[in-house]
Design a protein around this motif. Sequence first.
Motif, PDB file in Angstrom:
ATOM      1  N   CYS A  21       0.838  -1.200   0.000  1.00 10.34           N
ATOM      2  CA  CYS A  21       0.000   0.000   0.000  1.00 10.34           C
ATOM      3  C   CYS A  21       0.877   1.255   0.000  1.00 10.34           C
ATOM      4  N   PRO A  22       0.725   2.133  -0.989  1.00  6.88           N
ATOM      5  CA  PRO A  22       1.581   3.317  -1.059  1.00  6.88           C
ATOM      6  C   PRO A  22       1.236   4.401  -0.048  1.00  6.88           C
ATOM      7  N   ILE A  23       0.097   4.277   0.649  1.00  9.48           N
ATOM      8  CA  ILE A  23      -0.281   5.338   1.581  1.00  9.48           C
ATOM      9  C   ILE A  23      -0.496   4.870   3.007  1.00  9.48           C
ATOM     10  N   CYS A  24      -0.462   3.586   3.264  1.00 12.21           N
ATOM     11  CA  CYS A  24      -0.741   3.046   4.593  1.00 12.21           C
ATOM     12  C   CYS A  24       0.368   3.426   5.572  1.00 12.21           C
ATOM     13  N   PRO A  25       0.032   4.153   6.665  1.00 12.48           N
ATOM     14  CA  PRO A  25       1.066   4.608   7.583  1.00 12.48           C
ATOM     15  C   PRO A  25       1.727   3.483   8.385  1.00 12.48           C
TER      16      PRO A  25
ATOM     17  N   ALA B 210       6.198   1.425   2.457  1.00 10.00           N
ATOM     18  CA  ALA B 210       5.409   2.480   1.819  1.00 10.00           C
ATOM     19  C   ALA B 210       5.893   3.852   2.271  1.00 10.00           C
ATOM     20  N   LYS B 211       6.208   3.991   3.549  1.00 10.67           N
ATOM     21  CA  LYS B 211       6.720   5.268   4.054  1.00 10.67           C
ATOM     22  C   LYS B 211       8.024   5.637   3.355  1.00 10.67           C
ATOM     23  N   GLU B 212       8.899   4.662   3.180  1.00  9.28           N
ATOM     24  CA  GLU B 212      10.184   4.924   2.521  1.00  9.28           C
ATOM     25  C   GLU B 212       9.982   5.329   1.072  1.00  9.28           C
ATOM     26  N   ARG B 213       9.078   4.652   0.374  1.00  6.75           N
ATOM     27  CA  ARG B 213       8.816   5.011  -1.026  1.00  6.75           C
ATOM     28  C   ARG B 213       8.234   6.411  -1.121  1.00  6.75           C
TER      29      ARG B 213
ATOM     30  N   ALA C  96       8.647   8.869   1.061  1.00  8.23           N
ATOM     31  CA  ALA C  96       9.702   9.823   1.396  1.00  8.23           C
ATOM     32  C   ALA C  96      10.631  10.037   0.207  1.00  8.23           C
ATOM     33  N   THR C  97      10.997   8.955  -0.466  1.00  8.73           N
ATOM     34  CA  THR C  97      11.877   9.062  -1.632  1.00  8.73           C
ATOM     35  C   THR C  97      11.212   9.882  -2.733  1.00  8.73           C
ATOM     36  N   ALA C  98       9.919   9.676  -2.929  1.00  9.21           N
ATOM     37  CA  ALA C  98       9.203  10.437  -3.956  1.00  9.21           C
ATOM     38  C   ALA C  98       9.194  11.927  -3.622  1.00  9.21           C
ATOM     39  N   LYS C  99       8.979  12.264  -2.341  1.00  6.85           N
ATOM     40  CA  LYS C  99       8.968  13.665  -1.941  1.00  6.85           C
ATOM     41  C   LYS C  99      10.351  14.291  -2.096  1.00  6.85           C
ATOM     42  N   ILE C 100      11.394  13.558  -1.754  1.00  7.08           N
ATOM     43  CA  ILE C 100      12.762  14.068  -1.920  1.00  7.08           C
ATOM     44  C   ILE C 100      13.057  14.285  -3.397  1.00  7.08           C
ATOM     45  N   ALA C 101      12.623  13.350  -4.239  1.00  5.89           N
ATOM     46  CA  ALA C 101      12.842  13.495  -5.680  1.00  5.89           C
ATOM     47  C   ALA C 101      12.156  14.749  -6.208  1.00  5.89           C
ATOM     48  N   GLU C 102      10.926  14.996  -5.753  1.00  2.00           N
ATOM     49  CA  GLU C 102      10.216  16.208  -6.180  1.00  2.00           C
ATOM     50  C   GLU C 102      10.945  17.456  -5.700  1.00  2.00           C
ATOM     51  N   HIS C 103      11.462  17.412  -4.479  1.00  3.74           N
ATOM     52  CA  HIS C 103      12.228  18.541  -3.936  1.00  3.74           C
ATOM     53  C   HIS C 103      13.463  18.815  -4.790  1.00  3.74           C
TER      54      HIS C 103
ATOM     55  N   ALA D 237      11.310   9.776 -12.137  1.00  3.08           N
ATOM     56  CA  ALA D 237      11.551   8.338 -11.962  1.00  3.08           C
ATOM     57  C   ALA D 237      13.044   8.048 -11.854  1.00  3.08           C
ATOM     58  N   GLU D 238      13.836   8.706 -12.684  1.00  2.00           N
ATOM     59  CA  GLU D 238      15.290   8.517 -12.619  1.00  2.00           C
ATOM     60  C   GLU D 238      15.872   9.058 -11.327  1.00  2.00           C
ATOM     61  N   ILE D 239      15.362  10.187 -10.879  1.00  2.00           N
ATOM     62  CA  ILE D 239      15.849  10.772  -9.627  1.00  2.00           C
ATOM     63  C   ILE D 239      15.520   9.839  -8.466  1.00  2.00           C
ATOM     64  N   ARG D 240      14.298   9.299  -8.450  1.00  2.00           N
ATOM     65  CA  ARG D 240      13.922   8.345  -7.401  1.00  2.00           C
ATOM     66  C   ARG D 240      14.840   7.130  -7.417  1.00  2.00           C
ATOM     67  N   GLU D 241      15.112   6.604  -8.605  1.00  2.00           N
ATOM     68  CA  GLU D 241      15.992   5.442  -8.729  1.00  2.00           C
ATOM     69  C   GLU D 241      17.401   5.772  -8.234  1.00  2.00           C
ATOM     70  N   ALA D 242      17.893   6.952  -8.585  1.00  2.00           N
ATOM     71  CA  ALA D 242      19.227   7.366  -8.146  1.00  2.00           C
ATOM     72  C   ALA D 242      19.277   7.539  -6.629  1.00  2.00           C
TER      73      ALA D 242
END
Length: 69
Positions: free
Chosen positions: A9-13, A18-21, A23-30, A55-60
């Motif tokens: 689940c991508p949103i389940c606390p 899911a929390k790590e994914r 967080a990584t997505a938010k860092i990538a957007e930043h 997607a590449e930033i998240r992977e990196a």
Amino acid sequence: MPEPVEEDCPICPSSQRAKERFATAKIAEHIKEKARRDASHRTWIEEHTTNGTLAEIREALTEHGRPRQ
């Protein structure tokens, strides 16, 4: 029908994965947003990705760890 798996689940606390994914997505957007104005963020993208997509930033981020700021 199989039971849903909590860790998928991508949103389940309650799911650490899911929390790590998330967080990584938010860092990538930043990183992507800051790269428009900040050379150190642009440099990190250039050194770790081919075309600088989110997607590449998240992977990196996953592969190379979080950048120092």
